[in-house]
Scaffold this motif. Structure first.
Motif, PDB file in Angstrom:
ATOM      1  N   ALA A  57      11.908  17.315   3.774  1.00 25.97           N
ATOM      2  CA  ALA A  57      12.140  18.594   4.448  1.00 25.97           C
ATOM      3  C   ALA A  57      10.817  19.219   4.894  1.00 25.97           C
ATOM      4  O   ALA A  57      10.726  19.776   5.993  1.00 25.97           O
ATOM      5  CB  ALA A  57      12.903  19.548   3.523  1.00 25.97           C
ATOM      6  N   VAL A  58       9.787  19.104   4.056  1.00 27.74           N
ATOM      7  CA  VAL A  58       8.458  19.614   4.419  1.00 27.74           C
ATOM      8  C   VAL A  58       7.927  18.881   5.641  1.00 27.74           C
ATOM      9  O   VAL A  58       7.401  19.503   6.576  1.00 27.74           O
ATOM     10  CB  VAL A  58       7.466  19.498   3.237  1.00 27.74           C
ATOM     11  CG1 VAL A  58       6.031  19.781   3.686  1.00 27.74           C
ATOM     12  CG2 VAL A  58       7.859  20.443   2.104  1.00 27.74           C
ATOM     13  N   MET A  59       8.075  17.558   5.666  1.00 24.34           N
ATOM     14  CA  MET A  59       7.597  16.765   6.817  1.00 24.34           C
ATOM     15  C   MET A  59       8.330  17.180   8.092  1.00 24.34           C
ATOM     16  O   MET A  59       7.706  17.316   9.151  1.00 24.34           O
ATOM     17  CB  MET A  59       7.769  15.267   6.557  1.00 24.34           C
ATOM     18  CG  MET A  59       6.739  14.718   5.597  1.00 24.34           C
ATOM     19  SD  MET A  59       6.819  12.934   5.250  1.00 24.34           S
ATOM     20  CE  MET A  59       7.968  12.265   6.356  1.00 24.34           C
ATOM     21  N   GLY A  72       4.622  25.785  -1.580  1.00 22.56           N
ATOM     22  CA  GLY A  72       4.670  25.568  -0.139  1.00 22.56           C
ATOM     23  C   GLY A  72       4.540  26.869   0.641  1.00 22.56           C
ATOM     24  O   GLY A  72       3.796  26.948   1.621  1.00 22.56           O
ATOM     25  N   PHE A  73       5.244  27.920   0.175  1.00 23.95           N
ATOM     26  CA  PHE A  73       5.137  29.223   0.827  1.00 23.95           C
ATOM     27  C   PHE A  73       3.715  29.778   0.699  1.00 23.95           C
ATOM     28  O   PHE A  73       3.176  30.346   1.647  1.00 23.95           O
ATOM     29  CB  PHE A  73       6.133  30.218   0.228  1.00 23.95           C
ATOM     30  CG  PHE A  73       7.562  29.977   0.624  1.00 23.95           C
ATOM     31  CD1 PHE A  73       7.906  29.674   1.936  1.00 23.95           C
ATOM     32  CD2 PHE A  73       8.587  30.073  -0.304  1.00 23.95           C
ATOM     33  CE1 PHE A  73       9.227  29.462   2.317  1.00 23.95           C
ATOM     34  CE2 PHE A  73       9.915  29.860   0.058  1.00 23.95           C
ATOM     35  CZ  PHE A  73      10.227  29.558   1.376  1.00 23.95           C
ATOM     36  N   ILE A  74       3.115  29.605  -0.476  1.00 23.34           N
ATOM     37  CA  ILE A  74       1.751  30.092  -0.707  1.00 23.34           C
ATOM     38  C   ILE A  74       0.768  29.340   0.187  1.00 23.34           C
ATOM     39  O   ILE A  74      -0.157  29.928   0.760  1.00 23.34           O
ATOM     40  CB  ILE A  74       1.383  29.973  -2.206  1.00 23.34           C
ATOM     41  CG1 ILE A  74       2.222  30.969  -3.022  1.00 23.34           C
ATOM     42  CG2 ILE A  74      -0.108  30.197  -2.425  1.00 23.34           C
ATOM     43  CD1 ILE A  74       2.180  30.740  -4.520  1.00 23.34           C
ATOM     44  N   LYS A  75       0.973  28.043   0.325  1.00 24.28           N
ATOM     45  CA  LYS A  75       0.104  27.231   1.183  1.00 24.28           C
ATOM     46  C   LYS A  75       0.229  27.679   2.648  1.00 24.28           C
ATOM     47  O   LYS A  75      -0.766  27.762   3.369  1.00 24.28           O
ATOM     48  CB  LYS A  75       0.477  25.753   1.030  1.00 24.28           C
ATOM     49  CG  LYS A  75      -0.506  24.796   1.650  1.00 24.28           C
ATOM     50  CD  LYS A  75      -0.160  23.358   1.296  1.00 24.28           C
ATOM     51  CE  LYS A  75      -1.128  22.411   1.938  1.00 24.28           C
ATOM     52  NZ  LYS A  75      -0.797  21.004   1.670  1.00 24.28           N
ATOM     53  N   SER A 131       1.127  30.676   3.701  1.00 23.77           N
ATOM     54  CA  SER A 131       0.453  31.969   3.773  1.00 23.77           C
ATOM     55  C   SER A 131      -1.064  31.777   3.825  1.00 23.77           C
ATOM     56  O   SER A 131      -1.758  32.468   4.582  1.00 23.77           O
ATOM     57  CB  SER A 131       0.833  32.828   2.558  1.00 23.77           C
ATOM     58  OG  SER A 131       0.237  34.098   2.628  1.00 23.77           O
ATOM     59  N   GLY A 132      -1.578  30.834   3.058  1.00 25.82           N
ATOM     60  CA  GLY A 132      -3.011  30.539   3.068  1.00 25.82           C
ATOM     61  C   GLY A 132      -3.485  30.021   4.422  1.00 25.82           C
ATOM     62  O   GLY A 132      -4.592  30.353   4.871  1.00 25.82           O
ATOM     63  N   LEU A 133      -2.648  29.222   5.071  1.00 30.19           N
ATOM     64  CA  LEU A 133      -2.993  28.710   6.399  1.00 30.19           C
ATOM     65  C   LEU A 133      -3.087  29.858   7.403  1.00 30.19           C
ATOM     66  O   LEU A 133      -4.037  29.930   8.199  1.00 30.19           O
ATOM     67  CB  LEU A 133      -1.945  27.686   6.849  1.00 30.19           C
ATOM     68  CG  LEU A 133      -2.117  27.096   8.253  1.00 30.19           C
ATOM     69  CD1 LEU A 133      -3.420  26.301   8.348  1.00 30.19           C
ATOM     70  CD2 LEU A 133      -0.930  26.211   8.604  1.00 30.19           C
ATOM     71  N   ILE A 134      -2.107  30.754   7.357  1.00 24.49           N
ATOM     72  CA  ILE A 134      -2.138  31.910   8.258  1.00 24.49           C
ATOM     73  C   ILE A 134      -3.366  32.776   7.958  1.00 24.49           C
ATOM     74  O   ILE A 134      -4.038  33.254   8.875  1.00 24.49           O
ATOM     75  CB  ILE A 134      -0.832  32.722   8.145  1.00 24.49           C
ATOM     76  CG1 ILE A 134       0.329  31.894   8.713  1.00 24.49           C
ATOM     77  CG2 ILE A 134      -0.945  34.054   8.895  1.00 24.49           C
ATOM     78  CD1 ILE A 134       1.689  32.489   8.509  1.00 24.49           C
ATOM     79  N   ARG A 135      -3.693  32.937   6.673  1.00 19.28           N
ATOM     80  CA  ARG A 135      -4.873  33.706   6.308  1.00 19.28           C
ATOM     81  C   ARG A 135      -6.138  33.051   6.870  1.00 19.28           C
ATOM     82  O   ARG A 135      -7.045  33.736   7.356  1.00 19.28           O
ATOM     83  CB  ARG A 135      -4.988  33.832   4.796  1.00 19.28           C
ATOM     84  CG  ARG A 135      -6.103  34.784   4.381  1.00 19.28           C
ATOM     85  CD  ARG A 135      -6.610  34.525   2.969  1.00 19.28           C
ATOM     86  NE  ARG A 135      -7.768  35.336   2.702  1.00 19.28           N
ATOM     87  CZ  ARG A 135      -8.999  35.047   3.102  1.00 19.28           C
ATOM     88  NH1 ARG A 135      -9.243  33.963   3.806  1.00 19.28           N
ATOM     89  NH2 ARG A 135     -10.010  35.835   2.811  1.00 19.28           N
ATOM     90  N   ASP A 136      -6.222  31.729   6.801  1.00 18.49           N
ATOM     91  CA  ASP A 136      -7.382  31.025   7.364  1.00 18.49           C
ATOM     92  C   ASP A 136      -7.506  31.283   8.864  1.00 18.49           C
ATOM     93  O   ASP A 136      -8.611  31.462   9.385  1.00 18.49           O
ATOM     94  CB  ASP A 136      -7.272  29.520   7.112  1.00 18.49           C
ATOM     95  CG  ASP A 136      -7.482  29.151   5.649  1.00 18.49           C
ATOM     96  OD1 ASP A 136      -7.973  30.008   4.874  1.00 18.49           O
ATOM     97  OD2 ASP A 136      -7.130  28.020   5.276  1.00 18.49           O
ATOM     98  N   LEU A 144      -6.628  40.640   5.064  1.00 21.97           N
ATOM     99  CA  LEU A 144      -6.074  39.414   5.655  1.00 21.97           C
ATOM    100  C   LEU A 144      -5.035  38.756   4.758  1.00 21.97           C
ATOM    101  O   LEU A 144      -4.052  38.195   5.253  1.00 21.97           O
ATOM    102  CB  LEU A 144      -7.202  38.439   5.993  1.00 21.97           C
ATOM    103  CG  LEU A 144      -8.301  38.987   6.919  1.00 21.97           C
ATOM    104  CD1 LEU A 144      -9.292  37.884   7.264  1.00 21.97           C
ATOM    105  CD2 LEU A 144      -7.718  39.614   8.174  1.00 21.97           C
ATOM    106  N   ASP A 145      -5.234  38.815   3.442  1.00 16.50           N
ATOM    107  CA  ASP A 145      -4.237  38.257   2.515  1.00 16.50           C
ATOM    108  C   ASP A 145      -2.909  38.998   2.659  1.00 16.50           C
ATOM    109  O   ASP A 145      -1.847  38.372   2.716  1.00 16.50           O
ATOM    110  CB  ASP A 145      -4.721  38.357   1.065  1.00 16.50           C
ATOM    111  CG  ASP A 145      -5.747  37.296   0.715  1.00 16.50           C
ATOM    112  OD1 ASP A 145      -5.580  36.146   1.152  1.00 16.50           O
ATOM    113  OD2 ASP A 145      -6.709  37.621   0.003  1.00 16.50           O
TER     114      ASP A 145
END
Length: 198
Positions: free
Chosen positions: A62-64, A128-131, A133-138, A155-156
């Protein structure tokens, strides 16, 4: 070249994904999986030790699928805020609005069902949700370094708000199948992101 065993395993994952999506994890039985795959118990257990093992493989699949829809070619967009907007649009229109999974958003549905029931399975989804969110923060940080953002933004907090907004749309759309849910989410987040610009 895929062997017959590899193809059977893939078939189990794809078909189980749709069953879990519609019925949920706990309401899906091994017999349900046997029915959709046409396998015997021996054939199924030759590839997976348990229903939970199947679920983890389904989650990875599902992630892929989600990544191929939502993040494809994101790195080609040079403006990081435009990249965020395009990602939001793909998540809402091409993933949620396209009814990729029969039961709606697989990740949201599974997180709600598994929270308090299986910390390891729910934890995988939450990571997965945290990751994400981290991508958007980057990407927001990249925009900030390019002096595209107003001063003093958290930004967080912004990244978390975007992910929460996207996930809030999932149950409303699942319940109504009203395209206005994801269209308005895109529109409002587009407005929000433009308000961040310097």
């Amino acid at each position: 070249m895929a062997t017959k065993g590899m193809q059977t395993r893939k078939d189990i994952i794809i078909k189980s994904l749709q069953v879990f999506s519609v019925k949920g994890y706990f309401n899906t039985s091994i017999n349900d999986i046997l029915e959709v795959t046409g396998l015997t118990k021996g054939g199924l257990y030759g590839h997976f030790r348990s229903k939970e093992d199947i679920w983890y493989a389904v989650y990875d699949q599902a992630v892929m699928i989600w990544r191929d829809i939502v993040l494809k070619d994101a790195d080609k967009i040079t403006d990081p805020l435009e990249r965020i907007e395009k990602t939001i649009e793909k998540d809402m229109k091409n993933y949620l609005g396209a009814d990729v999974f029969d039961g709606g958003c697989f990740f949201f549905n599974m997180l709600v069902e598994l929270s308090g029931q299986s910390s390891s399975m729910a934890g995988s989804i939450l990571k997965g949700f945290i990751k994400f969110s981290g991508l958007i923060r980057d990407w927001l940080k990249e925009a900030d370094q390019k002096e595209m953002l107003k001063d003093g933004l958290d930004l967080d907090e912004i990244a978390h708000f975007i992910v929460i907004s996207l996930n809030g749309a999932a149950p409303l759309y699942a319940a109504t199948r009203d395209s206005r849910v994801w269209k308005q989410t895109i529109s409002q987040l587009h407005y929000y992101i433009n308000e961040l610009r310097r």
